[in-house]
Design a protein around this motif. Structure first.
Motif, PDB file in Angstrom:
ATOM      1  N   THR A 105      -0.217 -61.603 -12.132  1.00  0.00           N
ATOM      2  CA  THR A 105       0.022 -62.450 -13.302  1.00  0.00           C
ATOM      3  C   THR A 105      -1.273 -62.722 -14.046  1.00  0.00           C
ATOM      4  O   THR A 105      -2.234 -63.228 -13.469  1.00  0.00           O
ATOM      5  CB  THR A 105       0.646 -63.790 -12.881  1.00  0.00           C
ATOM      6  N   VAL A 107      -2.827 -65.038 -16.433  1.00  0.00           N
ATOM      7  CA  VAL A 107      -2.578 -66.387 -16.949  1.00  0.00           C
ATOM      8  C   VAL A 107      -3.399 -66.657 -18.203  1.00  0.00           C
ATOM      9  O   VAL A 107      -2.926 -67.260 -19.165  1.00  0.00           O
ATOM     10  CB  VAL A 107      -2.899 -67.444 -15.866  1.00  0.00           C
ATOM     11  N   ARG A 108      -4.636 -66.191 -18.196  1.00  0.00           N
ATOM     12  CA  ARG A 108      -5.535 -66.483 -19.324  1.00  0.00           C
ATOM     13  C   ARG A 108      -6.414 -65.263 -19.591  1.00  0.00           C
ATOM     14  O   ARG A 108      -6.959 -64.669 -18.661  1.00  0.00           O
ATOM     15  CB  ARG A 108      -6.384 -67.713 -18.995  1.00  0.00           C
ATOM     16  N   ARG A 264       4.782 -63.456 -13.979  1.00  0.00           N
ATOM     17  CA  ARG A 264       4.844 -64.777 -14.607  1.00  0.00           C
ATOM     18  C   ARG A 264       4.693 -65.842 -13.532  1.00  0.00           C
ATOM     19  O   ARG A 264       5.135 -65.646 -12.396  1.00  0.00           O
ATOM     20  CB  ARG A 264       6.163 -64.968 -15.360  1.00  0.00           C
ATOM     21  N   THR A 268       4.045 -74.458 -12.052  1.00  0.00           N
ATOM     22  CA  THR A 268       3.332 -75.015 -13.193  1.00  0.00           C
ATOM     23  C   THR A 268       1.922 -75.393 -12.777  1.00  0.00           C
ATOM     24  O   THR A 268       1.727 -75.992 -11.715  1.00  0.00           O
ATOM     25  CB  THR A 268       4.063 -76.262 -13.732  1.00  0.00           C
ATOM     26  N   TYR A 273      -0.775 -74.796 -17.712  1.00  0.00           N
ATOM     27  CA  TYR A 273       0.212 -73.779 -18.042  1.00  0.00           C
ATOM     28  C   TYR A 273       1.548 -74.080 -17.373  1.00  0.00           C
ATOM     29  O   TYR A 273       1.589 -74.484 -16.210  1.00  0.00           O
ATOM     30  CB  TYR A 273      -0.277 -72.390 -17.616  1.00  0.00           C
ATOM     31  N   ARG A 275       5.389 -73.282 -15.896  1.00  0.00           N
ATOM     32  CA  ARG A 275       6.067 -72.260 -15.095  1.00  0.00           C
ATOM     33  C   ARG A 275       6.645 -71.199 -16.030  1.00  0.00           C
ATOM     34  O   ARG A 275       7.211 -71.512 -17.071  1.00  0.00           O
ATOM     35  CB  ARG A 275       7.191 -72.911 -14.284  1.00  0.00           C
ATOM     36  N   THR A 277       4.693 -68.867 -17.409  1.00  0.00           N
ATOM     37  CA  THR A 277       3.596 -68.330 -18.204  1.00  0.00           C
ATOM     38  C   THR A 277       3.122 -67.002 -17.630  1.00  0.00           C
ATOM     39  O   THR A 277       3.032 -66.824 -16.417  1.00  0.00           O
ATOM     40  CB  THR A 277       2.416 -69.320 -18.233  1.00  0.00           C
ATOM     41  N   ILE A 279       0.801 -63.476 -19.469  1.00  0.00           N
ATOM     42  CA  ILE A 279       0.492 -62.568 -20.569  1.00  0.00           C
ATOM     43  C   ILE A 279       0.914 -61.165 -20.159  1.00  0.00           C
ATOM     44  O   ILE A 279       0.472 -60.645 -19.140  1.00  0.00           O
ATOM     45  CB  ILE A 279      -1.008 -62.601 -20.905  1.00  0.00           C
TER      46      ILE A 279
END
Length: 294
Positions: A105, A107-108, A264, A268, A273, A275, A277, A279
């Motif tokens: 995942t 995330v950022r 994903r 949370t 971010y 739950r 989330t 990219i």
């Protein structure tokens, strides 16, 4: 059922009832060796109508169906000397690889550091691996080897709770001047350990120093996904959820742009971010093909 996240809030009888109400079919590892409290709680819940007999029967039916599908009607036990062969088949390894690739995942990606194909081929990459285990000699090997297979040789230093101040300073010196820093965070949840979810102080200090320099850092959580809360200024954050070889290898392929990133967050990250989330990023070859077709 014996995890403190549950036991500090509920006794075993109430915890068992809530687990069934939440959809669980099997209650594993009750607190202590005796499951009497859990069974008593469930019986009382059925007598009072809080849980229906039909609900218990549904769970029993699903459990029996699963056992049937696995062939346990014919062979209930697996011989101990055959376990390695049974779980190490080509099909099992392929399944592990597929699950791992779907789990990764992103995330950022605020600094746009991923995928790494944007980095020049001769770029110097430094890997700061931080572990809360006693495995500093081997823990990062699957990730480092997978990166090398993808054409990116990385210099690695591992810090743990035994690392001295001199080791911390040496790591920071070796990170100096790197085109990219990867922070491999092996903050795994381990029962009975004093640092069961976090990172050792030596590693935290080193990573904070790198972040304060505004170095290009990709943080990868090979365990506890909540670690970003400890490093909110980290601009790139990937969650792999575990340190198994399949997950470390899948992470390397994702960073290199060899595989899609589709994971994903199943949880949370409070104040950061929600739950769900994640990219989404296609593999480099797929993106290139799409651009060529336009």
């Amino acid at each position: 059922m014996d995890m403190s996240g549950l036991t500090i809030y509920f006794k075993q009888d109430e915890a068992a009832v809530r687990a069934i109400l939440a959809g669980a079919d099997i209650l594993l590892k009750p607190e202590g060796a005796d499951a009497t409290l859990s069974m008593r709680g469930l019986r009382e819940a059925v007598r009072s109508g809080r849980i229906t007999e039909k609900r218990i029967e549904e769970s029993a039916r699903r459990v029996l169906a699963a056992k049937y599908d696995l062939g346990l009607v014919k062979q209930r036990l697996t011989p101990i000397d055959e376990i390695d062969r049974a779980v190490n088949t080509r099909e099992a390894l392929q399944l592990a690889r597929e699950i791992a690739e779907h789990a990764i995942t992103l995330v950022r990606n605020d600094a746009k550091l991923l995928p790494l194909n944007n980095l020049r081929p001769d770029a110097r990459i430094f890997n700061l691996a931080i572990t809360n285990g006693d495995d500093r000699l081997v823990i990062a090997n699957p990730f480092v080897a997978a990166m090398a297979r993808g054409g990116r040789r990385i210099e690695t230093v591992v810090l743990d709770e035994r690392s001295s101040e001199a080791e911390v300073q040496k790591a920071l010196e070796r990170a100096q001047g790197a085109d990219l820093v990867i922070a491999s965070l092996y903050g795994r949840v381990r029962t009975g350990q004093s640092s069961s979810i976090g990172l050792p102080e030596t590693g935290v200090r080193a990573l904070n120093a790198l972040l304060s320099r505004d170095a290009p850092v990709i943080g990868i959580s090979f365990g506890n996904p909540y670690l970003l809360q400890n490093f909110p200024t980290m601009k790139t954050y990937v969650v792999a959820y575990g340190d198994m070889p399949a997950l470390q290898q899948a992470t390397a392929r994702a960073l290199l742009g060899e595989s899609d990133i589709t994971g994903r967050l199943p949880i949370t990250l409070p104040a950061l971010y929600a739950r769900g989330t994640g990219i989404q990023m296609k593999a480099v070859e797929k993106r290139t093909a799409e651009l060529n077709n336009k």
